[in-house]
Design a protein around this motif. Structure first.
Motif, PDB file in Angstrom:
ATOM      1  N   ILE A 100      20.363   5.121   5.728  1.00 14.82           N
ATOM      2  CA  ILE A 100      21.585   5.675   5.115  1.00 14.82           C
ATOM      3  C   ILE A 100      22.419   6.414   6.152  1.00 14.82           C
ATOM      4  N   THR A 101      21.725   7.018   7.145  1.00 12.57           N
ATOM      5  CA  THR A 101      22.447   7.787   8.165  1.00 12.57           C
ATOM      6  C   THR A 101      23.162   6.900   9.173  1.00 12.57           C
ATOM      7  N   GLN A 102      22.901   5.577   9.146  1.00 13.41           N
ATOM      8  CA  GLN A 102      23.485   4.672  10.150  1.00 13.41           C
ATOM      9  C   GLN A 102      24.898   4.219   9.777  1.00 13.41           C
ATOM     10  N   LYS A 103      25.257   4.409   8.496  1.00 13.95           N
ATOM     11  CA  LYS A 103      26.557   3.901   8.029  1.00 13.95           C
ATOM     12  C   LYS A 103      27.373   5.022   7.384  1.00 13.95           C
ATOM     13  N   GLU A 104      28.639   4.774   7.277  1.00 11.15           N
ATOM     14  CA  GLU A 104      29.552   5.748   6.657  1.00 11.15           C
ATOM     15  C   GLU A 104      30.404   5.053   5.610  1.00 11.15           C
ATOM     16  N   ASN A 105      31.063   5.873   4.796  1.00  8.17           N
ATOM     17  CA  ASN A 105      32.021   5.367   3.787  1.00  8.17           C
ATOM     18  C   ASN A 105      31.374   4.408   2.814  1.00  8.17           C
ATOM     19  N   SER A 133       0.836  -1.196   0.000  1.00  7.99           N
ATOM     20  CA  SER A 133       0.000   0.000   0.000  1.00  7.99           C
ATOM     21  C   SER A 133       0.876   1.254   0.000  1.00  7.99           C
ATOM     22  N   PRO A 134       0.303   2.430  -0.363  1.00  4.39           N
ATOM     23  CA  PRO A 134       1.084   3.683  -0.337  1.00  4.39           C
ATOM     24  C   PRO A 134       1.695   3.947   1.031  1.00  4.39           C
ATOM     25  N   GLU A 135       0.920   3.661   2.105  1.00  4.23           N
ATOM     26  CA  GLU A 135       1.461   3.906   3.445  1.00  4.23           C
ATOM     27  C   GLU A 135       2.658   3.018   3.717  1.00  4.23           C
ATOM     28  N   TRP A 136       2.557   1.752   3.234  1.00  9.02           N
ATOM     29  CA  TRP A 136       3.682   0.805   3.408  1.00  9.02           C
ATOM     30  C   TRP A 136       4.915   1.287   2.641  1.00  9.02           C
ATOM     31  N   LYS A 137       4.700   1.773   1.413  1.00  9.94           N
ATOM     32  CA  LYS A 137       5.837   2.255   0.617  1.00  9.94           C
ATOM     33  C   LYS A 137       6.492   3.460   1.283  1.00  9.94           C
ATOM     34  N   GLN A 138       5.628   4.390   1.789  1.00  8.34           N
ATOM     35  CA  GLN A 138       6.193   5.566   2.462  1.00  8.34           C
ATOM     36  C   GLN A 138       7.017   5.147   3.661  1.00  8.34           C
ATOM     37  N   PHE A 139       6.541   4.113   4.362  1.00 12.41           N
ATOM     38  CA  PHE A 139       7.286   3.610   5.521  1.00 12.41           C
ATOM     39  C   PHE A 139       8.650   3.048   5.088  1.00 12.41           C
ATOM     40  N   ILE A 140       8.660   2.254   3.991  1.00 11.72           N
ATOM     41  CA  ILE A 140       9.927   1.656   3.503  1.00 11.72           C
ATOM     42  C   ILE A 140      10.889   2.748   3.022  1.00 11.72           C
ATOM     43  N   GLU A 141      10.348   3.752   2.267  1.00 10.14           N
ATOM     44  CA  GLU A 141      11.201   4.831   1.759  1.00 10.14           C
ATOM     45  C   GLU A 141      11.803   5.632   2.910  1.00 10.14           C
ATOM     46  N   ALA A 142      10.965   5.923   3.911  1.00 15.68           N
ATOM     47  CA  ALA A 142      11.472   6.674   5.069  1.00 15.68           C
ATOM     48  C   ALA A 142      12.531   5.857   5.802  1.00 15.68           C
ATOM     49  N   ALA A 143      12.290   4.543   5.917  1.00 16.16           N
ATOM     50  CA  ALA A 143      13.253   3.673   6.610  1.00 16.16           C
ATOM     51  C   ALA A 143      14.579   3.648   5.874  1.00 16.16           C
ATOM     52  N   VAL A 169      29.174   2.140   3.181  1.00 18.01           N
ATOM     53  CA  VAL A 169      28.744   0.821   3.666  1.00 18.01           C
ATOM     54  C   VAL A 169      27.218   0.825   3.777  1.00 18.01           C
ATOM     55  N   GLU A 170      26.599  -0.246   3.279  1.00 18.25           N
ATOM     56  CA  GLU A 170      25.144  -0.291   3.231  1.00 18.25           C
ATOM     57  C   GLU A 170      24.574  -0.963   4.474  1.00 18.25           C
ATOM     58  N   TYR A 171      23.569  -0.360   5.066  1.00 25.18           N
ATOM     59  CA  TYR A 171      22.829  -0.949   6.187  1.00 25.18           C
ATOM     60  C   TYR A 171      21.771  -1.869   5.606  1.00 25.18           C
ATOM     61  N   PRO A 172      21.544  -3.102   6.239  1.00 28.31           N
ATOM     62  CA  PRO A 172      22.218  -3.560   7.459  1.00 28.31           C
ATOM     63  C   PRO A 172      23.318  -4.572   7.154  1.00 28.31           C
ATOM     64  N   ILE A 190      25.369  -7.980   9.266  1.00 22.47           N
ATOM     65  CA  ILE A 190      25.165  -8.873  10.421  1.00 22.47           C
ATOM     66  C   ILE A 190      25.749  -8.201  11.666  1.00 22.47           C
ATOM     67  N   GLY A 191      24.962  -8.156  12.717  1.00 22.43           N
ATOM     68  CA  GLY A 191      25.415  -7.523  13.957  1.00 22.43           C
ATOM     69  C   GLY A 191      24.810  -6.138  14.155  1.00 22.43           C
ATOM     70  N   ASP A 192      24.247  -5.519  13.066  1.00 17.28           N
ATOM     71  CA  ASP A 192      23.589  -4.224  13.227  1.00 17.28           C
ATOM     72  C   ASP A 192      22.291  -4.395  14.017  1.00 17.28           C
ATOM     73  N   SER A 193      21.796  -3.285  14.548  1.00 17.24           N
ATOM     74  CA  SER A 193      20.538  -3.317  15.299  1.00 17.24           C
ATOM     75  C   SER A 193      19.389  -2.912  14.402  1.00 17.24           C
ATOM     76  N   CYS A 194      18.240  -3.509  14.650  1.00 27.41           N
ATOM     77  CA  CYS A 194      17.028  -3.163  13.901  1.00 27.41           C
ATOM     78  C   CYS A 194      16.654  -1.711  14.222  1.00 27.41           C
ATOM     79  N   LEU A 195      16.197  -0.951  13.183  1.00 31.34           N
ATOM     80  CA  LEU A 195      15.878   0.459  13.373  1.00 31.34           C
ATOM     81  C   LEU A 195      14.642   0.656  14.266  1.00 31.34           C
ATOM     82  N   LEU A 196      13.794  -0.373  14.343  1.00 29.40           N
ATOM     83  CA  LEU A 196      12.574  -0.213  15.132  1.00 29.40           C
ATOM     84  C   LEU A 196      12.677  -0.872  16.511  1.00 29.40           C
ATOM     85  N   CYS A 197      12.977  -2.196  16.530  1.00 27.48           N
ATOM     86  CA  CYS A 197      12.971  -2.911  17.815  1.00 27.48           C
ATOM     87  C   CYS A 197      14.332  -2.885  18.499  1.00 27.48           C
TER      88      CYS A 197
END
Length: 875
Positions: free
Chosen positions: A383-388, A368-378, A390-393, A395-402
């Motif tokens: 992108i702000t979680q990694k540098e240089n 649904s549009p709401e689902w897509k907006q959620f994925i795009e926002a996520a 490197v693509e998130y996620p 193994i070992g990274d933390s989930c953005l929600l839980c």
């Protein structure tokens, strides 16, 4: 004879890629043909070449005088572009510095066919592979890591590459020569690249020069277009002479200047020059007469001025209403309806794709549009979680929600699939359709339908004199406002129902305009006003004539600029680009894409990977590309990891097979996650490939090494295996011509003796290297002696069967075993990468030391053979 002539005529009519490319180039204007000639000849389009092409383009557009131009002949070089070599051998990689986990002053020597680098995980293979992925062609370049054990003082990363071509030796250096096209004649395949071969739409890197022409030609078009646009911006074509600030009032001169264009004839303007002294005196007299008469007529003029002002406002308002009417024609309403339907279809397609791919009972409204907006926002937040880069996620990274740790591949891959989905073709098409529809919606929302506000001067005047007409206009605007709101609602709700046009009648305004003109005419027919108008005309003309004399040079320069820009605007970049792109599509489909599909299917057959893969090969923007599907889906979401590897290898083989540009391939552990039988199949195919291309394989898999060497031996292919080990400083050291596969060549001292001969005649530095390699080879000879001579090959390497019956031929002698261990440890001590005591470090082995140990090895073998014989054992 007639029959032979007919055959010759038919042969002349046969089209090839070469003839069709030449036909395309020959049909272009000189400047474009010049570009094609340079590209097809393999010449780099330098700044000087671009300058020449741009000059030829300006000549074509008649912006500069034509020069003497050399005759152009289109020569087709199939290996053209990027310094490609028809014949080239990668001889060695040496003098590597600054790369993590690699010892310096090491070298890898390559055969013309197959070279294997064996080493366990952590031995340093990845350091070499990262380097080669940054030097050679690779779909997955990753940063070369410096020494991670140093906080500072890192050496610059560099390496020397030795090649041989038809012209002789060709030394190249990384990073100084990284742009040399020779590097692009070799390709690297590893696990990550394999996934890219399956998941993405991939451009073909290795294509015939004829097909490469079109993409490079389009790039050149952009360059020339940018140059031309830059030149245009330097030409001032704004016409200040049409403004009231310079030429106030109306005159024949003002009329000419207001419509000044590239088609204007300045000779007509010159007829108004010069401005004489007599005319200057006359201008002063007329100005005085005009001012005196104007004062006496000022009261009458007030009423006339108001009428003229109302007339001007009425004309402007009528133009606004005509523009508004265009938004409510039946044709426009049908266009909006079609746009809504198109957007709805594309959004539903994108939603369906998302629903099918990520369908689950745990979450509602997937796609649904709401689902897509959620994925795009996520994704944006991820992108702000990694540098240089490197693509998130990972193994070992933390989930953005839980905030739970991601410790498995499944959630990691699911998130990666989300990122891929929002960049998919269907999603992008839906997004583009929505953006276009939103613009239409905003256009209707922004319509100014309040054209007759109560405080407006024209509205007040109309209300006083033409109230009924004003009421009809307001009612009509209200109907259009309601229709505009319906259209906005239809767009919002994606309802493509038909709406009926409504046009505002402007007949009343036209009637009012006629009556105003009558009133104005009545005022103007007064004789004094006629005199005043005539004085104004003379006064204005003389004032304009005076200014024309002052500003004529500026006007002349403006006219030249208008002519230049008009000629330049005739350059139809898009037309040439479309012609180039369409030709590339046709030729790629006929001469290239079909060959790739045929080669891919053949490779699947050879690799026993007939999984029903479908290929979508196409062209876009003059660049061929392809994507693999299985039942319309991403193969990586259906096939096992091993099956994915096979299909990715088939795709890699196919792309490199259909070109004469690629001369060598590098594999990094290509059989990970595969069973033993599949490893043998791939080993056989790699050995077959090495008969026509140079092949370099990095692997930690002993069974795979054995299979490669066995097939290479069967095919009588030149092959060599080098061994990489990590020393005490965690740096990889290469042992040339050394293999853990214990093949027949280590059953005697021959490989060790070769190093001894090299060491005996070499200089100090080379001699030490050959001695160390000799002891490494001698160590392998002892290992082979234990397996084949003492244990009589009871447990065969890479064979499930245990030769139990051979136990009767095994004989142990404690003295022999003790001597084997002592000699083996001595070899390890003399090899680089093992701990030395101060005393042994001070007494480095010499060539004579190596010779003594060779003789000790042979004596030991002979002694053991005699002991076996004395104890009743037969060999």
């Amino acid at each position: 004879m007639d029959e032979l002539n007919e055959i010759a005529e038919v042969e002349q009519q046969v089209e090839t890629l070469e003839t069709e490319v030449k036909k395309f180039a020959d049909g272009l204007p000189y400047w474009a043909k010049f570009i094609c000639s340079e590209i097809l000849s393999g010449n780099e389009l330098t700044e000087d070449k671009y300058n020449s092409a741009f000059s030829y383009l300006l000549e074509e557009l008649d912006l500069i005088e034509k020069s003497e131009r050399p005759e152009l002949s289109i020569s087709y070089n199939p290996n053209a572009s990027d310094d490609f070599k028809a014949n080239i051998i990668f001889n060695s990689l040496l003098n590597i510095e600054g790369v993590n986990a690699l010892a310096e002053n090491q070298s890898i020597e390559l055969t013309e066919n197959l070279t294997i680098i064996y080493g366990s995980n952590g031995a340093g293979k990845s350091g070499y592979v990262r380097l080669l992925k940054n030097v050679f062609y690779s779909k997955d370049r990753e940063p070369i890591e410096p020494n991670i054990h140093l906080d500072k003082g890192h050496k610059p990363i560099k390496a020397d590459f030795q090649f041989t071509t038809d012209e002789g030796a060709l030394p190249l250096n990384y990073p100084d020569d990284v742009g040399n096209g020779v590097f692009n004649q070799f390709a690297v395949f590893d696990g990550e690249i394999g996934r890219r071969h399956l998941k993405n739409r991939n451009d073909f890197k290795f294509r015939p020069a004829g097909l490469r022409l079109f993409n490079e030609f389009n790039t050149a078009l952009e360059n020339l277009n940018n140059r031309l646009f830059t030149e245009i911006r330097t030409k001032n074509i704004a016409n200040p002479f049409a403004d009231e600030d310079i030429f106030q009032g109306e005159s024949e001169i003002k009329t000419f200047l207001s419509s000044l264009s590239h088609n204007s004839n300045l000779e007509d303007l010159k007829k108004h020059l010069p401005f004489t002294e007599e005319e200057k005196t006359k201008k002063t007299e007329i100005e005085k007469k005009y001012d005196d008469l104007k004062i006496s007529l000022s009261q009458k003029d007030k009423a006339l001025k108001e009428l003229r002002n109302i007339k001007t406002q009425l004309a402007a308002r009528k133009k606004n209403l005509e523009t508004i009417n265009l938004c409510f024609t039946q044709n426009q309403l049908n266009t909006v309806k079609s746009s809504i339907a198109d957007c709805k279809t594309k959004e539903e397609t994108a939603q369906k794709e998302g629903s099918e791919k990520f369908k689950t009972d745990k979450i509602k409204n997937i796609g649904s549009p709401e689902w897509k907006q959620f994925i795009e926002a996520a994704e944006k937040y991820a992108i702000t979680q990694k540098e240089n880069g490197v693509e998130y996620p990972e193994i070992g990274d933390s989930c953005l929600l839980c905030q739970q740790s991601i410790n498995e591949d499944a959630p990691k891959n699911l998130i990666a699939s989300y990122w891929a989905y929002i960049k998919s073709v269907a999603e992008q098409e839906a997004k583009t359709a929505k953006e276009n529809l939103d613009k239409v919606k905003k256009g209707y929302e922004d319509l100014d339908l309040n054209q007759f506000s109560d405080t407006d001067t024209l509205t007040v005047w109309l209300n006083e004199k033409y109230e009924a007409d004003l009421t009809l206009l307001k009612q009509g605007l209200e109907r259009q406002k309601t229709l505009a709101e319906k259209i906005v609602t239809n767009i919002t709700e994606r309802d493509s129902k038909a709406e009926i046009e409504f046009q505002l009648s402007l007949t009343g305004l036209e009637k009012i305009e006629t009556e105003i003109d009558k009133d104005i005419k009545a005022y103007e027919e007064d004789e004094q006003n006629k005199v005043l108008a005539d004085l104004l005309k003379q006064k204005t003309y003389l004032a304009h004539k005076e200014k024309l004399a002052i500003r004529f040079t500026d006007i002349e320069n403006l006219h030249k600029n208008l002519i230049w820009v008009n000629k330049a605007s005739k350059f139809n970049k898009q037309g040439f680009k479309t012609q180039s792109t369409n030709t590339e599509k046709r030729l790629s489909k006929h001469y290239f894409n079909a060959d790739y599909i045929k080669s891919f299917n053949e490779e699947c057959e050879k690799l026993e990977g007939k999984f029903g893969i479908e290929i979508d090969a196409r062209s876009s923007d003059a660049q061929s590309n392809r994507q693999l599907f299985l039942k319309g889906k991403d193969p990586s979401s259906i096939l096992s990891e091993g099956e994915q590897k096979v299909i990715a290898l088939a795709d890699f083989f196919a792309e490199t097979n259909i070109t004469s540009i690629n001369k060598g391939v590098v594999f990094d552990d290509p059989v990970t996650s595969l069973d033993e039988e599949r490893k043998k199949v791939i080993a056989k195919r790699i050995c077959e490939l090495s008969q026509s291309k140079q092949v370099l394989v990095f692997t930690h898999d002993l069974a795979f090494v054995s299979a490669l060497i066995n097939y290479a031996t069967d095919f009588n292919i030149l092959n060599e295996c080098h061994w990489i080990e990590s020393n005490d400083d965690s740096k990889g050291i290469i042992w040339l011509r050394n293999t853990p596969s214990y093949d027949k060549k280590y059953r005697n001292d021959k490989p060790v003796t070769e190093f001894y001969k090299l060491a005996k005649d070499a200089g100090p530095e080379e001699r030490e290297k050959h001695i160390k390699s000799g002891f490494a080879a001698l160590r392998t000879c002892y290992e082979t002696f234990v397996i084949f001579d003492i244990f009589k090959n009871i447990v065969q390497r890479f064979n499930d069967r245990v030769s139990v019956m051979s136990l009767t031929s095994v004989y142990f002698d404690d003295d022999i075993i003790k001597e084997v261990i002592e000699n083996f440890e001595k070899c390890c001590t003399y090899m680089e990468g093992h701990t030395h005591s101060d005393k042994s470090s001070a007494n480095k082995p010499t060539a004579k030391t190596l010779l003594d140990e060779i003789e000790a090895y042979n004596a030991l073998k002979k002694k053991y053979k005699e002991i076996r014989k004395q104890n009743g054992f037969k060999d």
